[in-house]
Design a protein around this motif. Sequence first.
Motif, mmCIF file in Angstrom:
data_model
loop_
_atom_site.group_PDB
_atom_site.id
_atom_site.type_symbol
_atom_site.label_atom_id
_atom_site.label_comp_id
_atom_site.label_asym_id
_atom_site.label_seq_id
_atom_site.Cartn_x
_atom_site.Cartn_y
_atom_site.Cartn_z
ATOM 1 N N GLY A 577 0.827 -1.194 0.000
ATOM 2 C CA GLY A 577 0.000 0.000 0.000
ATOM 3 C C GLY A 577 0.862 1.245 0.000
ATOM 4 O O GLY A 577 2.020 1.222 0.435
ATOM 5 N N VAL A 578 0.298 2.339 -0.492
ATOM 6 C CA VAL A 578 1.002 3.617 -0.544
ATOM 7 C C VAL A 578 0.106 4.691 0.069
ATOM 8 O O VAL A 578 -1.089 4.767 -0.253
ATOM 9 N N GLU A 739 5.506 3.820 1.123
ATOM 10 C CA GLU A 739 5.066 2.514 0.653
ATOM 11 C C GLU A 739 5.356 1.490 1.738
ATOM 12 O O GLU A 739 6.439 1.494 2.325
ATOM 13 N N VAL A 740 4.383 0.620 2.013
ATOM 14 C CA VAL A 740 4.562 -0.424 3.016
ATOM 15 C C VAL A 740 4.153 -1.766 2.428
ATOM 16 O O VAL A 740 3.364 -1.842 1.475
ATOM 17 N N GLU A 741 4.692 -2.813 3.020
ATOM 18 C CA GLU A 741 4.241 -4.172 2.754
ATOM 19 C C GLU A 741 3.689 -4.726 4.060
ATOM 20 O O GLU A 741 4.372 -4.721 5.081
ATOM 21 N N VAL A 742 2.454 -5.182 4.028
ATOM 22 C CA VAL A 742 1.790 -5.693 5.226
ATOM 23 C C VAL A 742 1.710 -7.212 5.132
ATOM 24 O O VAL A 742 1.188 -7.757 4.148
ATOM 25 N N ASP A 854 -4.406 1.758 2.928
ATOM 26 C CA ASP A 854 -4.457 1.519 1.488
ATOM 27 C C ASP A 854 -4.197 0.049 1.169
ATOM 28 O O ASP A 854 -4.825 -0.515 0.273
ATOM 29 N N ALA A 855 -3.286 -0.564 1.931
ATOM 30 C CA ALA A 855 -2.946 -1.961 1.665
ATOM 31 C C ALA A 855 -4.027 -2.924 2.123
ATOM 32 O O ALA A 855 -4.256 -3.958 1.495
#
Length: 875
Positions: A577-578, A739-742, A854-855
């Motif tokens: 998600g961003v 930006e993340v990674e969940v 968002d993610a």
Amino acid sequence: MDTDVNGRRCPVPESGTAAEHLREGLGLTGAKVACGSGVCGACTVLVDGSPTASCLLPADRLAGRTVTTVEGLGGDHPVQRAFAGHDAMQCGFCTPGFVVAAAAFTDRWRAEHGDVPAGRAEIAEALSGHLCRCGAYEGIFSAVAAACAGEYDGEEQPAPPRPDAPDKAAGRARFTTDLGGTDTWEGVIVRSTEPHARVLKVAAGRARTEPGAGGPDEPVMVPLAVPDGVVRYVGQPVAAVAAPTAEAAHRAAGQVQVDYDPLPAVIGSEEARRPGAPQLYPTAEERDGAPAYGEAPTPPAPWNGNVRGPGVVSRRGATAVDRLRRAHRTEDPLLVAQEYTTAAQVHSALEPHAALARWEQDGSLSLEVSTQTVRKVVAKAAAHWGLEPAQVHVRAGHVGGGFGAKQGLTTDVLAAGELARVAGTAVRVRLSRSEELIDGGHRPGTRTKVALLADRRGRLRAMAVDSEGDGGVSVGSNVAALGALMYGKTPRRLRDFDVVTNRPPGAPMRAPGGPPLAWALEQAVDTMAERLREDPLTLRRRWDGNPKRRALYRTVADLPLWRDRPRGARTGRFRRGVGLAASTWMYMLAPQARVELRVVDGAVVARSATQDIGTGIRGVVGSTVADRLGAPAAWVHVEIGDSDAVHGTGAFGSRSTPSMGPAAAQAADRLRAALRERVPELPASGPVDEHTLKEALTAAEGVSVVGERRTDRWGQLTPSMAEDLAVGRGLSGAVHVMEVEVDTLLGRVRPTRCWAGLGVGRVYSERMARNQVEGAVVQGVGYALFEERRHDPVTGTVLSDDLEDYRLPGPGDVPETRVHFHQEGFEHVPGSGVGLGEVCAVGVAAAVGNAVHDATGWRPHALPVRPDRLLEGLR
């Protein structure tokens, strides 16, 4: 048996740690003791070639082994040169440990791979046992990769942006915790074991309490001032003890007897708010004396029991409330009303609070202090001990971070001065990591309610923010008030409250109040964008009139990280998600900033009583003077951190560079004019032939000039306040895109990329400025995901009192960060630029929150975003 230390045979003591032996026994202070539990890596040395935490290793285990400290690398290892060249540091306290581990990794990597740059993941793994609280990881990644590629094998390298970088990378930089000597005693603070009690008696045990009494090595004790004679939290300083050794001081501290008359305590905010709850400050006098955790003076506000406030900032507030109430009654879908909380974030600079005090024979006081405010320490110390300011000499040569908590006459300074007076010798007081995490300062937790109302055309019609600060025994919430600086002139009502409890006091931390406001407000803005079914960037561009942010929004619109982000619902275990967040900060300055230039031996010495806590003001002053004179950088020597120099600003409020830079420029112009009087062919501006300049400097030996910070073209927004502080005209702006990674199985959030855009006008040193912004991203990620001070719900005792229980982000936790500067908009300011240390920290956590939503579609409302909270939200 002996041990080999840096090629020299040395006896091995039978007791103590390797770090103590190296530092105290051999004077090798490059190995820093920051945590004492092997977590931070600052004390790393090579033992038989392997990186080792010397704070955990018993000294006798060194027998028969080979030890290499950072000093043993000689200062010319490619990693040391790369760290200086890539500005892979800020305060530099953790740098020697990083350098030692990075040198071992680089040597091994090159032996296995040749001159090939190591990747970010490999470097992060190799340095995973190291922490940099300043957050200089981006520079560290670049430096190690460059050293692995052989880019720093040659002898000739460009001058680093930070002139003290070679000393920091070589372990030569001496911090307050490194100072002392055979005649220096160690001081220890005795702290309250009660959350709320009246102090009846403090008995010294076997320590003496008056100068000149007892034997030369007999410990001394002094009581420390307890306001109203009442302790209000576990860990509050009550007394201090000093002895010739740390071991003896701790033993004597254990013999101090404090008699208490316990009083009822309130630990949690809910408990403190209840009718009839025990009051921390029952009288008006006590309320007026409550400690404050803001940098600016705390405005008056009413009290109701343990609740202070509201402090109200209103712009057509009645109109805002009327519109919001009407929208609530009609269940208007474009009313966004949400509540957000944040946890306490501890400053925890890796060099703890530390002071060394010595009373001179003439009655003056010399202080070596890890401080952000040299001049403030002078003023406070003179007032406390009844001295003239000229009788107090303060030095802060190298300061290992601060972030707002090292201001004024802190407990370590007060205790060192009092103990030295009684002991008749120099006394050093250094907080332990536990003390630092308990009572070294923290950003207070908050509970913030935000309401936004839009019309059908997407225009903002009303805003309300109610925020409650949880600063323990201290007050000063300004979270809601900062809402006056965002999103135009729409009607709004902003109310700040404090709820006092029997827990340690807060302290100002990078942009006080800013990050918790952004955490609430910027997520509410994204929620409104969802309600309006439009892009979050588009909505901000409509609402936001700040010209700096509007320029940044244009850049974000074309940014691949934002433009190409995933859209729609995401599935699977790992979801990307961003999110973005906007922020602002006030432009602050120090009107009295001064820089003196003196010609000495054909070179220029720049002096000021400012201090460098890692922000790079040494480099700013030096490069500014060199550029204006047309001189090589090596011809300008900067001496700061000494109160005997001309007035220099404190390092807080994002005011150092926009104050000291213009003062240095004016001083250089005045010196150039003085040189032209002696050598008329010297040009009035621009480049100078080195021979001509050297001739002019030789002819001007001993000439001295002082430069001041000129007044802004539009004047100041506020008059000059105490401690040389004023607010200038104009607001800086920032936009963060994260930006993340969940991981939806384990509940973990991993930031992968960040774009940080800053609108702060002219940037004096782009590499050091980028370093500050990158560090703010690291601290914001810690605030968002990891950092949470925890306490016992019955006594208020801080439980997260080491760096294993209080987690700071390490090299593997942080995103790859790009920084963009919009350098227009402050042409009315001398130097055309303003400070950035605050504004670059405000929006980071909020951008993480919006990226998580968002993610996953789940909106986080509480910081930190722990795995348990995320998994609960995804159910």
